[in-house]
Enzyme design. Structure first.
Site, PDB file in Angstrom:
ATOM      1  N   ASP A  68      -6.413  -3.275  -7.578  1.00 25.47           N
ATOM      2  CA  ASP A  68      -7.160  -4.097  -6.168  1.00 25.47           C
ATOM      3  C   ASP A  68      -7.469  -5.245  -6.282  1.00 25.47           C
ATOM      4  O   ASP A  68      -7.754  -5.653  -7.501  1.00 25.47           O
ATOM      5  CB  ASP A  68      -8.257  -3.260  -5.753  1.00 25.47           C
ATOM      6  CG  ASP A  68      -8.874  -3.394  -4.466  1.00 25.47           C
ATOM      7  OD1 ASP A  68      -8.287  -2.874  -3.373  1.00 25.47           O
ATOM      8  OD2 ASP A  68      -9.585  -4.416  -4.096  1.00 25.47           O
TER       9      ASP A  68
ATOM     10  N   ARG B  49      -7.326  11.185  -6.171  1.00 23.85           N
ATOM     11  CA  ARG B  49      -8.477  10.477  -5.912  1.00 23.85           C
ATOM     12  C   ARG B  49      -9.878  11.362  -5.639  1.00 23.85           C
ATOM     13  O   ARG B  49     -10.790  10.699  -5.417  1.00 23.85           O
ATOM     14  CB  ARG B  49      -8.303   9.394  -4.919  1.00 23.85           C
ATOM     15  CG  ARG B  49      -7.429   8.049  -5.387  1.00 23.85           C
ATOM     16  CD  ARG B  49      -8.445   7.147  -6.362  1.00 23.85           C
ATOM     17  NE  ARG B  49      -9.607   6.992  -5.637  1.00 23.85           N
ATOM     18  CZ  ARG B  49     -10.250   6.787  -4.707  1.00 23.85           C
ATOM     19  NH1 ARG B  49      -9.152   5.986  -3.809  1.00 23.85           N
ATOM     20  NH2 ARG B  49     -11.289   6.676  -4.416  1.00 23.85           N
TER      21      ARG B  49
ATOM     22  N   ARG C 254       0.797  -1.116  -0.111  1.00 25.84           N
ATOM     23  CA  ARG C 254      -0.065   0.056  -0.014  1.00 25.84           C
ATOM     24  C   ARG C 254       0.802   1.283   0.064  1.00 25.84           C
ATOM     25  O   ARG C 254       0.357   2.336   0.706  1.00 25.84           O
ATOM     26  CB  ARG C 254      -0.903   0.059   1.127  1.00 25.84           C
ATOM     27  CG  ARG C 254      -2.029  -0.986   1.167  1.00 25.84           C
ATOM     28  CD  ARG C 254      -3.225  -0.493   0.102  1.00 25.84           C
ATOM     29  NE  ARG C 254      -4.150  -1.543   0.068  1.00 25.84           N
ATOM     30  CZ  ARG C 254      -5.299  -1.610   0.702  1.00 25.84           C
ATOM     31  NH1 ARG C 254      -5.479  -0.995   1.706  1.00 25.84           N
ATOM     32  NH2 ARG C 254      -5.902  -2.766   0.681  1.00 25.84           N
TER      33      ARG C 254
ATOM     34  N   TYR D  77     -14.576 -12.034   0.560  1.00 24.26           N
ATOM     35  CA  TYR D  77     -15.337 -11.001   0.035  1.00 24.26           C
ATOM     36  C   TYR D  77     -16.532 -11.345  -0.561  1.00 24.26           C
ATOM     37  O   TYR D  77     -17.601 -10.610  -0.455  1.00 24.26           O
ATOM     38  CB  TYR D  77     -14.412 -10.164  -0.847  1.00 24.26           C
ATOM     39  CG  TYR D  77     -13.390  -9.129  -0.209  1.00 24.26           C
ATOM     40  CD1 TYR D  77     -13.825  -8.065   0.943  1.00 24.26           C
ATOM     41  CD2 TYR D  77     -12.048  -9.528   0.141  1.00 24.26           C
ATOM     42  CE1 TYR D  77     -12.968  -7.546   1.536  1.00 24.26           C
ATOM     43  CE2 TYR D  77     -11.258  -8.851   0.855  1.00 24.26           C
ATOM     44  CZ  TYR D  77     -11.599  -7.830   1.657  1.00 24.26           C
ATOM     45  OH  TYR D  77     -10.811  -7.035   2.403  1.00 24.26           O
TER      46      TYR D  77
ATOM     47  N   ARG E 230      -3.445   6.336   0.496  1.00 34.03           N
ATOM     48  CA  ARG E 230      -3.855   7.676   1.050  1.00 34.03           C
ATOM     49  C   ARG E 230      -2.969   8.249   1.997  1.00 34.03           C
ATOM     50  O   ARG E 230      -3.169   9.496   2.273  1.00 34.03           O
ATOM     51  CB  ARG E 230      -5.245   7.479   2.100  1.00 34.03           C
ATOM     52  CG  ARG E 230      -6.324   7.211   1.154  1.00 34.03           C
ATOM     53  CD  ARG E 230      -7.497   6.738   1.966  1.00 34.03           C
ATOM     54  NE  ARG E 230      -7.302   5.476   2.253  1.00 34.03           N
ATOM     55  CZ  ARG E 230      -8.458   4.663   2.854  1.00 34.03           C
ATOM     56  NH1 ARG E 230      -9.432   5.208   3.277  1.00 34.03           N
ATOM     57  NH2 ARG E 230      -8.223   3.534   3.144  1.00 34.03           N
TER      58      ARG E 230
HETATM   59  O1  CP3 Z   1       0.424   0.202  -3.207  1.00 27.21           O
HETATM   60  C1  CP3 Z   1      -0.078  -1.021  -3.185  1.00 27.21           C
HETATM   61  O2  CP3 Z   1       0.343  -1.891  -2.279  1.00 27.21           O
HETATM   62  C2  CP3 Z   1      -0.970  -1.203  -4.233  1.00 27.21           C
HETATM   63  C3  CP3 Z   1      -2.221  -1.135  -4.433  1.00 27.21           C
HETATM   64  C4  CP3 Z   1      -3.225  -2.121  -3.708  1.00 27.21           C
HETATM   65  C5  CP3 Z   1      -4.345  -1.779  -3.427  1.00 27.21           C
HETATM   66  N1  CP3 Z   1      -5.257  -2.672  -2.853  1.00 27.21           N
HETATM   67  C6  CP3 Z   1      -5.225  -0.315  -3.557  1.00 27.21           C
HETATM   68  C7  CP3 Z   1      -6.235   0.077  -2.615  1.00 27.21           C
HETATM   69  C8  CP3 Z   1      -3.090  -3.336  -3.151  1.00 27.21           C
HETATM   70  C9  CP3 Z   1      -1.905  -4.209  -3.501  1.00 27.21           C
HETATM   71  C10 CP3 Z   1      -4.340  -3.770  -2.793  1.00 27.21           C
HETATM   72  C11 CP3 Z   1      -4.654  -5.174  -2.377  1.00 27.21           C
HETATM   73  C12 CP3 Z   1      -5.878  -5.406  -1.575  1.00 27.21           C
HETATM   74  N2  CP3 Z   1      -7.196  -4.824  -1.692  1.00 27.21           N
HETATM   75  C13 CP3 Z   1      -5.742  -6.360  -0.652  1.00 27.21           C
HETATM   76  C14 CP3 Z   1      -4.758  -7.149  -0.131  1.00 27.21           C
HETATM   77  C15 CP3 Z   1      -3.593  -6.353   0.787  1.00 27.21           C
HETATM   78  C16 CP3 Z   1      -4.141  -6.332   1.909  1.00 27.21           C
HETATM   79  O3  CP3 Z   1      -4.017  -5.027   2.481  1.00 27.21           O
HETATM   80  O4  CP3 Z   1      -4.364  -7.202   2.670  1.00 27.21           O
HETATM   81  C17 CP3 Z   1      -7.257  -6.348   0.120  1.00 27.21           C
HETATM   82  C18 CP3 Z   1      -7.668  -7.274   1.319  1.00 27.21           C
HETATM   83  C19 CP3 Z   1      -7.873  -5.386  -0.640  1.00 27.21           C
HETATM   84  C20 CP3 Z   1      -9.269  -5.229  -0.583  1.00 27.21           C
HETATM   85  C21 CP3 Z   1      -9.605  -3.783   0.071  1.00 27.21           C
HETATM   86  N3  CP3 Z   1      -9.708  -2.672  -0.908  1.00 27.21           N
HETATM   87  C22 CP3 Z   1      -9.450  -3.062   1.195  1.00 27.21           C
HETATM   88  C23 CP3 Z   1      -9.441  -3.843   2.551  1.00 27.21           C
HETATM   89  C24 CP3 Z   1      -9.683  -1.785   0.888  1.00 27.21           C
HETATM   90  C25 CP3 Z   1      -9.439  -0.643   2.291  1.00 27.21           C
HETATM   91  C26 CP3 Z   1     -10.831  -0.182   2.495  1.00 27.21           C
HETATM   92  C27 CP3 Z   1     -10.429   1.468   2.882  1.00 27.21           C
HETATM   93  O5  CP3 Z   1     -11.035   2.319   2.408  1.00 27.21           O
HETATM   94  O6  CP3 Z   1      -9.698   1.506   4.058  1.00 27.21           O
HETATM   95  C28 CP3 Z   1      -9.531  -1.502  -0.495  1.00 27.21           C
HETATM   96  C29 CP3 Z   1      -9.583  -0.393  -1.134  1.00 27.21           C
HETATM   97  C30 CP3 Z   1      -8.170   0.118  -1.530  1.00 27.21           C
HETATM   98  N4  CP3 Z   1      -7.298  -0.466  -2.392  1.00 27.21           N
HETATM   99  C31 CP3 Z   1      -7.788   1.345  -1.301  1.00 27.21           C
HETATM  100  C32 CP3 Z   1      -6.420   1.412  -1.917  1.00 27.21           C
HETATM  101  C33 CP3 Z   1      -5.397   2.534  -2.092  1.00 27.21           C
HETATM  102  C34 CP3 Z   1      -8.288   2.572  -0.559  1.00 27.21           C
HETATM  103  C35 CP3 Z   1      -9.166   3.532  -1.528  1.00 27.21           C
HETATM  104  C36 CP3 Z   1      -8.883   4.908  -1.393  1.00 27.21           C
HETATM  105  O7  CP3 Z   1      -8.035   5.526  -1.425  1.00 27.21           O
HETATM  106  O8  CP3 Z   1     -10.056   5.244  -0.854  1.00 27.21           O
END
Ligand code: CP3
Length: 365
Positions: free
Chosen positions: A92, A56, A43, A167, A47
């Site tokens: 994602d 975003r 990540r 999910y 953010r």
């Molecule tokens: O920089 C990186 O690592 C690449 C981007 C990345 C994202 N999601 C972007 C994202 C990666 C590798 C993921 C994988 C992902 N997504 C996982 C596996 C990794 C982990 O964290 O365990 C999982 C479980 C998800 C599912 C998911 N998507 C979650 C739990 C969330 C967060 C919800 C929140 O708002 O807190 C997301 C959304 C997400 N994916 C964001 C990002 C940058 C946040 C979106 C935003 O900016 O509002």
């Protein structure tokens, strides 16, 4: 060994000097010595960065994943800012599932939410196999990124069948994974059909990224730690193995990561990983004892430590680098993703510190 038209050697790790395959990150994945311990952050694009929040502010999450220009820009942001040793594709884990026909959204502050959760055999049929055309925006973004990144490797990724299934069955994020585990224990046949289908989609999605030029892939099984080792071996390992072993001939290192997986580290390595990601609960020397000497490790700074005073961060980075020496290869990372409230300057300092402390001068042997 594969040779491209310019005569340089690609992808199989023998590498032309200076290319991504010869980078500190890929060398560590392959358990080869390098100039320093490589570091990137799960990540890292997200953010914690004001330049990400700005982009975003007007674009929903899934749309940003489907626009190659935005994917490229967001993926490059942490590389420019922190000088990390690898980029990770901005996307994602639910992107391929949406491309496979499942109606879902990523809700700010919540995560993925599925309109009609998967609970019956007919629901599994709704998950179509994907082709490159279904995710052409990923293919395009990876190609742009590889051209922009030069010697810095790009990591592709996907979610593993268990975490994706969670999910899809729950319909959204879950603390207990109760519905998922109820389906797994109550209807093993349906469970295996669902995970088998997800493994096919995941493998196809990773193949698109590899064909477009990523230098490594990471399979995220973030929530596998919810299972005992016996249940993991019975219900999950065959499907994660189908994905990772399906990439054996692809010639790129495969990283496999989950949270709370202390009891599963050996089994997750057996799924076919070259590198096993470790969360902060297991010291890297202990983890290496469980994973074995034929795999590198990745991790494992607790992301909340980054919110503590710098002296605490520094001590933890030193400890992790020391314990990482027990492994045949170490990629420095967090034990899970960067928290949004993290000060990005601390991340930049961690990168510099890891490089400084681990730099191996020629005269040091
Ligand atoms: O920089 C990186 O690592 C690449 C981007 C990345 C994202 N999601 C972007 C994202 C990666 C590798 C993921 C994988 C992902 N997504 C996982 C596996 C990794 C982990 O964290 O365990 C999982 C479980 C998800 C599912 C998911 N998507 C979650 C739990 C969330 C967060 C919800 C929140 O708002 O807190 C997301 C959304 C997400 N994916 C964001 C990002 C940058 C946040 C979106 C935003 O900016 O509002």
């Amino acid at each position: 060994m594969t040779t491209d038209t310019t005569g340089t050697v690609a992808r199989d790790g023998e590498s032309r000097p200076g290319g991504p395959a010869d980078s500190p990150f890929i060398r560590a994945c392959r358990r080869r010595p390098g100039p320093h311990t490589p570091v990137w952050f799960m990540r890292q694009a997200g953010r914690s960065l004001p330049e990400y929040r700005e982009i975003r502010a007007t674009v929903p999450m899934l749309e940003s994943c489907r626009r190659p220009d935005l994917v490229t820009e967001i993926t490059l942001q942490p590389v420019r800012r922190h000088g990390v040793d690898a980029a990770i594709l901005f996307s994602d884990i639910v992107v391929p599932v949406a491309a496979a026909g499942i109606d879902l959204d990523i809700v700010p502050g919540t995560g993925p939410v599925v309109a009609e959760p998967i609970r019956a055999a007919a629901d599994v049929q709704r998950i179509r196999q994907i082709t490159r055309d279904d995710v052409s925006y990923v293919d395009e973004a990876v190609r742009q990124l590889v051209a922009e990144l030069g010697d810095t490797p790009l990591i592709g990724f996907a979610g593993a069948p268990f975490t994706l299934a969670s999910y899809l069955v729950e319909g959204g994020p879950s603390r207990t994974h109760a519905k998922t585990k109820a389906l797994m224990y109550g209807d093993p046949e349906l469970w295996h059909a669902l995970c088998g289908r997800l493994a096919e989609v995941t493998l196809a999605f990773l193949r698109v990224q590899i064909d477009a030029g990523v230098s490594a892939v990471q399979l995220f099984d973030s929530w596998a730690g919810a299972l005992s080792e016996a249940d993991y071996r019975r219900f999950v390992l065959p499907h994660s193995t189908a994905v990772l072993s399906g990439l054996v001939d692809a010639g790129v290192p495969r990283i496999h990561f989950g949270v709370g997986t202390a009891e599963l580290l050996g089994a997750m390595g057996e799924a076919g990983a070259d590198v096993v990601g470790v969360d902060w609960r297991t010291p890297l020397d202990v983890a290496t004892g469980r994973i074995g000497p034929d795999k590198a490790v990745q991790g494992n700074l607790d992301p909340t430590v980054l919110l503590a005073p710098w002296s605490v961060v520094e001590a933890e980075v030193r400890r992790i680098l020391e314990q990482g020496k027990a492994a045949p290869g170490h990629v420095f990372n967090l034990g899970h993703g960067v928290l949004p409230e993290t000060d990005p300057e601390v991340l930049t300092r961690v990168v510099a510190l890891v490089h400084e402390l681990s730099s191996r001068r020629a005269d040091q042997g």
